[in-house]
Design a protein around this motif. Structure first.
Motif, PDB file in Angstrom:
ATOM      1  N   LEU A 167      -2.999  -8.976  -4.326  1.00 47.30           N
ATOM      2  CA  LEU A 167      -2.312  -7.960  -4.664  1.00 47.30           C
ATOM      3  C   LEU A 167      -1.099  -7.881  -3.682  1.00 47.30           C
ATOM      4  N   GLN A 168       0.264  -8.089  -4.421  1.00 45.98           N
ATOM      5  CA  GLN A 168       1.669  -7.961  -3.778  1.00 45.98           C
ATOM      6  C   GLN A 168       2.259  -6.564  -4.165  1.00 45.98           C
ATOM      7  N   THR A 169       2.311  -6.119  -5.238  1.00 48.77           N
ATOM      8  CA  THR A 169       2.413  -5.048  -5.748  1.00 48.77           C
ATOM      9  C   THR A 169       1.635  -4.351  -6.797  1.00 48.77           C
ATOM     10  N   VAL A 170       1.804  -3.012  -7.076  1.00 50.99           N
ATOM     11  CA  VAL A 170       0.660  -2.279  -7.950  1.00 50.99           C
ATOM     12  C   VAL A 170       1.770  -1.525  -8.845  1.00 50.99           C
ATOM     13  N   ASN A 171       1.228  -1.209  -9.998  1.00 52.40           N
ATOM     14  CA  ASN A 171       1.954  -0.691 -11.100  1.00 52.40           C
ATOM     15  C   ASN A 171       1.798   0.811 -10.421  1.00 52.40           C
ATOM     16  N   VAL A 172       2.949   1.379 -10.612  1.00 52.00           N
ATOM     17  CA  VAL A 172       2.839   2.916 -10.039  1.00 52.00           C
ATOM     18  C   VAL A 172       2.166   3.745 -11.186  1.00 52.00           C
ATOM     19  N   SER A 173       2.194   3.553 -12.380  1.00 47.61           N
ATOM     20  CA  SER A 173       1.395   4.133 -13.277  1.00 47.61           C
ATOM     21  C   SER A 173      -0.102   4.096 -13.178  1.00 47.61           C
ATOM     22  N   VAL A 174      -0.522   2.993 -12.428  1.00 47.37           N
ATOM     23  CA  VAL A 174      -1.839   3.037 -12.215  1.00 47.37           C
ATOM     24  C   VAL A 174      -2.003   3.984 -11.083  1.00 47.37           C
ATOM     25  N   ALA A 175      -1.503   4.178 -10.095  1.00 47.49           N
ATOM     26  CA  ALA A 175      -1.494   4.954  -9.021  1.00 47.49           C
ATOM     27  C   ALA A 175      -1.554   6.405  -9.611  1.00 47.49           C
ATOM     28  N   ASN A 176      -0.627   6.694 -10.391  1.00 45.95           N
ATOM     29  CA  ASN A 176      -0.685   8.297 -10.882  1.00 45.95           C
ATOM     30  C   ASN A 176      -1.918   8.663 -11.991  1.00 45.95           C
ATOM     31  N   ALA A 177      -2.281   7.569 -12.390  1.00 44.82           N
ATOM     32  CA  ALA A 177      -3.588   7.797 -13.280  1.00 44.82           C
ATOM     33  C   ALA A 177      -4.760   8.227 -12.356  1.00 44.82           C
ATOM     34  N   LEU A 178      -4.777   7.675 -11.191  1.00 42.69           N
ATOM     35  CA  LEU A 178      -6.095   8.078 -10.240  1.00 42.69           C
ATOM     36  C   LEU A 178      -5.767   9.223  -9.482  1.00 42.69           C
ATOM     37  N   GLY A 179      -5.793  10.443 -10.184  1.00 42.00           N
ATOM     38  CA  GLY A 179      -5.611  11.755  -9.614  1.00 42.00           C
ATOM     39  C   GLY A 179      -6.780  12.321  -8.549  1.00 42.00           C
ATOM     40  N   LEU A 180      -7.872  11.591  -8.937  1.00 39.47           N
ATOM     41  CA  LEU A 180      -8.790  12.179  -7.633  1.00 39.47           C
ATOM     42  C   LEU A 180      -8.882  11.102  -6.549  1.00 39.47           C
ATOM     43  N   LEU A 181      -8.120  10.056  -6.697  1.00 42.92           N
ATOM     44  CA  LEU A 181      -8.721   9.073  -5.446  1.00 42.92           C
ATOM     45  C   LEU A 181      -8.533   9.831  -4.132  1.00 42.92           C
ATOM     46  N   ARG A 182      -9.777   9.333  -3.274  1.00 40.98           N
ATOM     47  CA  ARG A 182      -9.667   9.892  -1.876  1.00 40.98           C
ATOM     48  C   ARG A 182      -9.788   8.664  -0.727  1.00 40.98           C
TER      49      ARG A 182
END
Length: 971
Positions: free
Chosen positions: A676-691
């Motif tokens: 992984l070099q970059t990650v889609n920002v929409s994926v990060a926003n979808a993981l709302g409970l990630l800890r």
């Protein structure tokens, strides 16, 4: 941020202090965002299950600040083991006032400065084992007033300051095992004031005497003095050991039995003298030691000594008789005939090669029999032995048992637990376990069993746990477990099973846990698990030889009837993994919560493989990188309850919303060792409970494409594992992801592009207009500049003129110039050298250069002015260049000749000409022949410079308006 009041486990992590010189950039990004709460630790990982627990293990740390410097104040459990820390400076943990347990095992600690543990009033346990501490200073443990357990084992500790331990008012356990303490008196002196100390371990030191003037704390009840060089127990007075209840003196050199006579040992409830060269029976005669308090292990009693011991024990029932390591080779029925009723008998670590039925040893009393670590090679028949009704536990582990005969345990009909594991059992008689109707746990693991038969377990109707791991079983005969209707756990791991049928598990109607890992099973089907489909909850198929090479299943899904299964292990199939997970492979697993598929080197996963796993909480796909790269879209679409996902080393190149969009309840995501070099920002926003997020060893790029990473963290309660250690992709640049310069990412590219393109566009629009409107004007200024440069150059070289005058005229007036001007001035009388363009211009040279050179190589410039002259651009250029010397250098270089009368209103249109005529007088050409003679005289005088500059100025000043002719023939 402080007003948000985050959870106690994270509240102190928000300031993110002590992060080092590279930290301010990321901190500013996080703190500028309202509600910023992302956090990470340089060298520690916070436990997801216990947010107050932190592990800082194996980080190659050399100072304690780099380990705990950025931990939050509410940390309670910190483990900094397996590092290279050399010293603990003062106030090393001042910012952790709630710390309860601290482990610094396997470091290189040599120095603990005074007040190193300042402000740790809540610390309960401190482990400093396996370090290099040689001494303890007076203030080493100041601030630890509530410490109850201190572990200092395996340190080269030889000196303890007498007041080093005094601050530990609440200390209960002190472990000084395997240090280098030589003086018991010094140790006893350091224990003064520890009124709550209960257990002290001094085993493995260099103590040679118990001589001490200082008594041991009265609260001390357990004392370990094993593996020292003690030769006696006297020297400390009779009351030194008077309050000790458990004393371990094993493996010393105590041979003087009389030294026990003066010691007060009546309070002892347990004494171990194993490994000492003494006469135990003499000891019992001369000491006040209760015989029942003595552990008789390791006293070289032999077979005869057992009877003597029994005589000393009296007749009251005895809870435990320990006879380990007594070199007992054989036991007869009479050996225990004189013993009181014994509940637990331990004969481990002897040299027993054969053991007869024990029914006559302790009839009606024996409950537990332990004969481990002996040389037993077989268990004989005991069919007609008397029953020991109380015997419920037998352990024959760690022997050399090769065979178990018919009715081997006939003397224990009420046996509950039987351990026969870790032997060499190759022959288990079909009726070896006959009569054990109450047996609940049977361990036969780590033997050499090859075949299992139905009668072997026929009487085990109440068996709940059967362990057959690590044998050589290759075939499960039909109904082999047919009578085990109460069995709940069956462990067949580590065998050679290749094939299973629908009869293999028949009769196991209560089975909940089935372990088949590390076998050679090549194929599984739904029929195999049909007998256990209603009860099976855990199924382990790890490290078998399951393999699929096509996405299409030719048979029904193998787990479709296991509706109660919640834990399935399929990791590391041999030799190259499963390769492919077929479509609908997990169909029917409606209750599955844990699925492990790691180490399978997957090439492909069907997009609908996990569609039936709606209850899945944990999915492990780690170490499956074999060219699969990215996951197929929609693979996790039904896993809305998934909480932990392990995708370490699966070859991912990108994370897409099509794959991770539905994981709304995901709390832990492990992505280490991917591409992984970059990650889609929409994926990060979808993981709302990630800890919890782990991106270690991913080649993250330090580009603006990863700006989302910092911004996304700034709005979530996410622990990013070792956030400050993520380095940039080495192919691009060196540095760390958290500290790369992001200022360029905030530039308004559109503004900069507009600023660059707008002037260029305006310039392109103005160039044609300028060319059309002011072309000659620009050329004039250019030529003027060149004239100025040339004049400067000539001025340096001195004035040497080639011509007396340069004639500037229009081609329409060429007849007058050649017919009148040239003959009159170049005649023998005039001797004036004129420069004419058609005669004197240099061939091959540009016209402008010829004009400039002619003007500056001539003393004067004659401008023959007519209406045609005024309309000529070249003539305008010539007079412009000539006028430069007039205006700038104040030289009389310009002679103006008017061939015809031009009214002022016409002349005003030519402002450059008018400006020159306002500055300079002129000569008009007369039409009368008589006046023409005077014209030539005046012209020659003008060329020879008869008029000075002062005269010119006086003539100009005398003209109140307009211009004044030098010779006007109209009057």
């Amino acid at each position: 941020i402080q007003s948000l009041r985050p959870p106690r486990s994270l509240r102190s992590a928000l300031p993110l202090r002590r992060m080092g010189p590279g930290f301010p950039l990321l901190a500013s990004l996080l703190l500028l965002t309202p509600g910023a709460a992302a956090y990470g630790f340089r060298n520690c990982i916070q436990s997801m299950e216990n947010p107050e627990s932190f592990r800082c293990i194996q980080r190659f740390l050399r100072d304690i600040t780099s380990a705990v410097g950025d931990l939050p104040p509410n940390a309670m459990y910190v483990n900094v083991s397996h590092n290279s820390i050399h010293r603990l400076p003062a106030a090393s943990f001042r910012h952790l006032p709630q710390l309860q347990q601290l482990q610094l095992v396997y470091n290189r600690l040599e120095t603990i400065e005074d007040w190193a543990f300042e402000n740790l009033g809540a610390l309960d346990m401190l482990n400093l084992s396996n370090n290099r501490l040689a001494s303890l200073s007076e203030g080493a443990f100041r601030g630890l007033g509530n410490l109850t357990s201190l572990f200092l084992s395996n340190n080269p500790l030889s000196t303890i300051h007498p007041r080093a331990l005094q601050p530990l008012d609440h200390l209960r356990i002190l472990d000084l095992y395997s240090c280098r303490l030589a003086s018991f008196a010094a140790v006893a002196r350091s224990l003064q004031g520890l009124t709550r100390l209960q257990e002290l371990n001094l085993c493995g030191n260099r103590l040679w005497s118990l001589n001490s003037s200082c008594p041991l704390p009265l609260s001390l009840s357990t004392l370990h003095l094993c593996n020292n060089s003690l030769r006696a127990v006297d020297g400390g007075g009779p009351q030194l050991l008077g309050h000790i209840r458990s004393l371990n003196l094993s493996y010393n050199k105590i041979s003087n039995v009389t030294s026990f006579a003066s010691a007060e040992l009546r309070s002892l409830s347990y004494l171990l003298l194993k490994g000492n060269p003494l006469d135990v029976f003499h000891l019992l005669n001369v000491s006040s030691l209760p015989p029942r308090s003595l552990d008789y292990s390791g006293l070289h009693l032999g077979e005869e000594g057992v009877s003597k011991v029994c005589q000393r024990l009296g007749s009251r029932p005895l809870k435990r008789l320990m006879l380990q390591s007594n070199n007992i080779r054989e036991l007869r029925n009479a050996s225990f005939s004189l013993c009181p009723p014994i509940q637990t008998l331990d004969l481990s670590w002897n040299k027993l090669r054969w053991l007869a039925c024990v029914d006559k040893w302790q009839p009606g009393a024996l409950e537990r029999l332990v004969v481990e670590h002996n040389l037993l090679n077989r268990l004989g028949t005991c069919e007609h032995a008397a029953s020991l009704e109380a015997l419920h536990f037998i352990s024959f582990r760690y022997n050399r048992i090769l065979s178990v005969k018919y009715w081997a345990f006939g003397y224990a009909p009420n046996l509950r637990i039987l351990h026969l594991n870790i032997n060499t059992i190759a022959y288990l008689h079909k009726h070896a376990l006959k009569g054990l109707r109450y047996l609940t746990e049977l361990r036969l693991d780590n033997n050499l069993l090859t075949d299992l038969y139905e009668p072997s377990f026929a009487d085990l109707l109440r068996l709940r746990t059967l362990n057959l791991r690590n044998n050589r079983v290759s075939i499960l005969f039909p109904y082999v477990f047919g009578h085990l209707s109460q069995l709940q756990t069956l462990d067949l791991g580590g065998n050679n099973i290749r094939h299973l049928t629908n009869m293999s598990f028949s009769g196991l109607s209560s089975l909940s846990k089935l372990y088949l890992d590390r076998n050679r099973i090549k194929e599984i089907s739904s029929d195999i698990f049909h007998p256990v489909q209603a009860t099976l909850e855990v199924l382990d198929l790890m490290a078998n030889t399951l393999q699929y090479i096509t996405k299409i299943q030719h048979k029904s899904p193998p787990f479709r009837h296991l509706h109660k299964l919640y834990d399935l292990k399929l990791q590391a199939q041999q030799p190259y993994g499963m390769k492919i997970i077929p479509a609908r492979f997990f169909q029917g697993l409606a209750a599955l919560r844990f699925l492990r598929l790691s180490g399978n080197k997957l090439l492909s996963i069907s997009p609908d493989a996990f569609d039936d796993l709606a209850q899945l909480h944990y999915l492990d796909l780690a170490d499956s990188c074999n060219g699969m790269q990215d996951l197929p879209p929609g693979i996790f679409k039904n896993l809305r309850r998934l909480q932990k996902l392990n995708l370490e080393n699966v070859g991912l190149h990108s994370l897409t919303l099509e794959v991770f969009g539905n994981l709304s309840n995901l709390t832990s995501l492990l992505l280490a060792k991917n591409q992984l070099q970059t990650v889609n920002v929409s994926v990060a926003n979808a993981l709302g409970l990630l800890r919890y997020l782990d991106l270690r060893k991913c080649p993250l790029s330090c580009t603006c494409e990863n700006l989302w990473f910092q911004n996304w963290l700034a709005n979530r309660w996410v622990q990013v594992v070792y956030l400050y250690n993520y380095s940039c992709d080495s192919r691009q640049q060196l540095g760390y992801v958290y500290s790369f310069d992001t200022h360029v990412c905030f530039l308004d590219v559109g503004l900069y592009l507009f600023s660059v393109t707008a002037p260029a566009l305006l310039l392109l629009m103005l160039l044609p207009l300028t060319y059309h409107r002011a072309y000659w004007r620009l050329r004039y200024h250019l030529y003027i500049l060149r004239s100025w440069v040339n004049d400067r150059w000539r001025r340096q070289d001195g004035e040497h003129f080639q011509y007396d005058a340069f004639v500037s005229y229009n081609s329409a007036d060429e007849e007058w110039v050649l017919g009148q001007l040239v003959p009159s001035l170049e005649s023998s009388q005039g001797s004036v050298r004129l420069c004419l363009h058609h005669r004197d211009f240099e061939l091959g040279k540009s016209i402008v250069d010829n004009i400039v050179d002619s003007i500056y190589n001539s003393r004067k410039t004659i401008c023959v002015i007519s209406r045609s002259y005024l309309q000529s651009e070249w003539c305008s250029l010539e007079i412009q260049l000539a006028s430069y010397r007039l205006f700038e250098e104040l030289k009389d270089v310009l002679v103006m000749v008017l061939l015809e009368a031009i009214p002022d209103r016409e002349l005003s249109a030519y402002h450059r000409m008018r400006k020159v005529m306002l500055k300079k007088t002129y000569i008009s050409w007369p039409l009368e022949p008589a006046a023409q003679r005077l014209f030539w005289i005046k012209l020659r005088k003008a060329l020879k410079g008869s008029y000075t500059e002062e005269e010119e100025e006086e003539k100009l000043s005398s003209s109140s308006n307009g211009y004044k002719p030098l010779l006007d023939w109209s009057n």
